[in-house]
Write an enzyme that holds these catalytic residues in place. Structure first.
Site, PDB file in Angstrom:
ATOM      1  N   HIS A   1      35.615  45.743   5.172  1.00 35.05           N
ATOM      2  CA  HIS A   1      36.516  45.248   4.139  1.00 35.05           C
ATOM      3  C   HIS A   1      36.172  43.826   3.699  1.00 35.05           C
ATOM      4  O   HIS A   1      36.396  43.462   2.548  1.00 35.05           O
ATOM      5  CB  HIS A   1      37.961  45.269   4.634  1.00 35.05           C
ATOM      6  CG  HIS A   1      38.914  44.640   3.667  1.00 35.05           C
ATOM      7  ND1 HIS A   1      39.253  45.243   2.481  1.00 35.05           N
ATOM      8  CD2 HIS A   1      39.528  43.448   3.666  1.00 35.05           C
ATOM      9  CE1 HIS A   1      40.072  44.450   1.804  1.00 35.05           C
ATOM     10  NE2 HIS A   1      40.256  43.357   2.504  1.00 35.05           N
ATOM     11  N   CYS A   2      35.610  43.025   4.590  1.00 25.15           N
ATOM     12  CA  CYS A   2      35.526  41.588   4.314  1.00 25.15           C
ATOM     13  C   CYS A   2      34.354  41.157   3.443  1.00 25.15           C
ATOM     14  O   CYS A   2      34.542  40.680   2.326  1.00 25.15           O
ATOM     15  CB  CYS A   2      35.485  40.817   5.638  1.00 25.15           C
ATOM     16  SG  CYS A   2      37.020  40.894   6.574  1.00 25.15           S
ATOM     17  N   ILE A   3      33.135  41.300   3.944  1.00 24.01           N
ATOM     18  CA  ILE A   3      32.001  40.634   3.306  1.00 24.01           C
ATOM     19  C   ILE A   3      31.669  41.187   1.917  1.00 24.01           C
ATOM     20  O   ILE A   3      31.336  40.419   1.025  1.00 24.01           O
ATOM     21  CB  ILE A   3      30.762  40.674   4.220  1.00 24.01           C
ATOM     22  CG1 ILE A   3      31.119  40.148   5.609  1.00 24.01           C
ATOM     23  CG2 ILE A   3      29.655  39.805   3.640  1.00 24.01           C
ATOM     24  CD1 ILE A   3      29.972  40.183   6.586  1.00 24.01           C
TER      25      ILE A   3
ATOM     26  N   ILE B   1      33.694  42.273  -0.258  1.00 23.77           N
ATOM     27  CA  ILE B   1      34.832  42.132  -1.161  1.00 23.77           C
ATOM     28  C   ILE B   1      35.334  40.700  -1.283  1.00 23.77           C
ATOM     29  O   ILE B   1      35.504  40.165  -2.392  1.00 23.77           O
ATOM     30  CB  ILE B   1      35.990  43.049  -0.688  1.00 23.77           C
ATOM     31  CG1 ILE B   1      35.573  44.519  -0.858  1.00 23.77           C
ATOM     32  CG2 ILE B   1      37.275  42.761  -1.458  1.00 23.77           C
ATOM     33  CD1 ILE B   1      36.567  45.501  -0.309  1.00 23.77           C
ATOM     34  N   ASP B   2      35.583  40.058  -0.147  1.00 27.65           N
ATOM     35  CA  ASP B   2      36.284  38.775  -0.146  1.00 27.65           C
ATOM     36  C   ASP B   2      35.646  37.680  -0.997  1.00 27.65           C
ATOM     37  O   ASP B   2      36.362  36.921  -1.663  1.00 27.65           O
ATOM     38  CB  ASP B   2      36.459  38.275   1.300  1.00 27.65           C
ATOM     39  CG  ASP B   2      37.312  39.214   2.126  1.00 27.65           C
ATOM     40  OD1 ASP B   2      37.961  40.096   1.530  1.00 27.65           O
ATOM     41  OD2 ASP B   2      37.321  39.089   3.357  1.00 27.65           O
TER      42      ASP B   2
END
Length: 455
Positions: A286-288, A290-291
């Site tokens: 989910h993090c890299i 998208i964020d």
């Protein structure tokens, strides 16, 4: 009136002290909204320290499983969940009217991107609107979902205040504390990872820090919720940019006949001024992936172009195509065979090794490209039995993991190693597959056969 101001200030102080005392005495009731890869480990960490935790989720299947002592996350074992539920420490529910009973409410909901790669705030907005229906005086509300700086103040606070008629810092308290989960990492579980905390005012910061201090090894206070939001983005942008750099170097060195993996192994012997990052088939989780785009979107409000972030995104997004092109070239050169009609087996569907998490996995981008080029695609993943329903990739829903056998490998035209799970027989793959495209250097030290291509 001066007397009224004094009364309000005194009341607020008493509220803060009373709530802080409930945290330190373990009497506070803590609610966690969103029981996914962040929320469930957090709820368990809370229960570990003898708090009463109520887990809220709109997914009835999750509530059903947890109520029967069953976990759906690999590193959260069934017996741990069952013990918490049986003892009454953990109460899973989809009844959101119970939010009114909570002393603290922590939001752990998704923050994806929309089709235009802009922040999709739907989950945060809808969850905040639900909290607002039951918000009462003296509650602490914390957002943990990764988002752009200003979300807590400019999105969450106005919704809570308008719907409830209460004021942040006076009637209720609002803070941001970014999640730092690393699924599958045996060395860093929830409670031992330092917790960043930023509040909407001093009282909120004190309360949030006091609460987390009870079940986290260390808390790190920052000056505002916006700073805490920026910390999380900075951590993930750091990784995204550095991974993009080695992905670009991979392409350059490959053209020169140089092995990027050998370069990295040698470079990391330097004891200062260098940190190893590794290339791959693309970013997942989910993090890299998208964020960083949350900051890119927010920066446009200030007429700032985020060139590093956007370039890193372009490079990382291009990696699945690079892998498929390397595969096509190898098939053509070695067997005079096209991708059209070729049988391709993907090893690993999860976005990282030793977990079942398939969110934003580059495997799907590779599968989509292979499908467009009319290849027949199957996969094997010891952690993923079947591809579940997702927001995207509808064509692959229901596809089951194939048993990894010599017979299966021999029937393939090529195998692509996407995820380097530990419990996979790589020697068997190298021995029986006609061609292996290794995106993770998983076959290093296993085989030097001429059927291996790195990508």
């Amino acid at each position: 009136m001066p007397g009224q101001k004094l009364k309000t200030k005194l009341s607020t102080v008493l509220n803060v002290d009373d709530l802080a005392a409930r945290f330190t005495s373990r009497k506070a009731k803590i609610g966690v909204i969103g029981l996914g890869y962040v929320g469930l480990p957090l709820a368990c960490a809370i229960c570990d320290k003898n708090f009463s935790a109520t887990g809220f989720d709109v997914d009835a299947s999750k509530i059903e499983k947890l109520s029967h002592g069953k976990s759906y996350i690999g590193n959260i074992h069934n017996d741990r969940v069952a013990g918490f539920v049986k003892s009454g420490k953990l109460t899973p529910t989809d009844k959101f009217d119970r939010l009114a009973d909570m002393d603290a409410i922590i939001m752990c909901v998704p923050t994806p991107l929309d089709r235009n790669r802009e922040p999709d705030m739907t989950y945060i907005v809808k969850t905040t609107e639900t909290i607002a229906k039951y918000l009462r005086r003296g509650q602490l509300i914390i957002l943990e979902s990764t988002t752009y700086p200003g979300t807590t103040r400019d999105v969450v606070r106005p919704i809570l205040e308008k719907a409830s008629g209460l004021k942040s810092g006076t009637d209720f308290f609002l803070a941001f504390s970014p999640e730092r989960e690393d699924p599958g990492n045996p060395d860093y579980h929830t409670s031992i990872i330092p917790k960043i905390v930023g509040g909407d005012g001093a009282a909120a910061l004190k309360l949030a820090q006091t609460m987390y201090d009870q079940f986290m090894k260390k808390t790190v206070a920052v000056s505002s919720a916006e700073t805490a939001e920026a910390v999380k983005l900075t951590e993930n942008i750091f990784r995204s940019v550095n991974i993009a750099m080695v992905n670009e170097l991979k392409v350059i060195y490959d053209a020169m006949g140089i092995d990027i993996w050998e370069v990295i192994e040698a470079a990391k012997t330097k004891p200062f001024g260098y940190m190893p990052f590794y290339p791959g088939p693309g970013l997942g989780g989910h993090c890299i992936p998208i964020d960083p785009f949350y900051l890119t979107w927010k920066a446009r409000e200030f007429n700032i172009t985020t060139r590093f972030i956007e370039l890193a995104g372009e490079i990382n997004i291009a990696m699945p195509a690079y892998v498929v092109n390397k595969l096509a070239e190898a098939l053509d050169e070695r067997f005079a065979k096209a991708l059209n009609g070729a049988r391709i087996l993907l090893i690993g569907l999860a976005y990282k090794k030793n977990v079942a998490d398939i969110r934003e996995s580059p495997a799907f981008a590779v599968m989509e490209q292979l499908k467009r080029r009319k290849a027949a695609v199957t996969f094997h993943d010891p952690y993923v039995d079947i591809i579940p329903r997702q927001r995207e990739h509808a064509d692959f829903i229901g596809l089951k993991s194939a048993a990894l056998t010599p017979e299966l490998l021999k029937k393939q035209d090529a195998v692509i190693i996407i995820t380097n799970h530990d419990d996979i027989d790589y020697a068997m793959i190298a021995k029986h597959a006609p061609l292996v495209v290794d995106t993770r250097n998983a076959l290093a030290g296993v085989s030097k056969r001429g059927n291996i291509v790195k990508a």
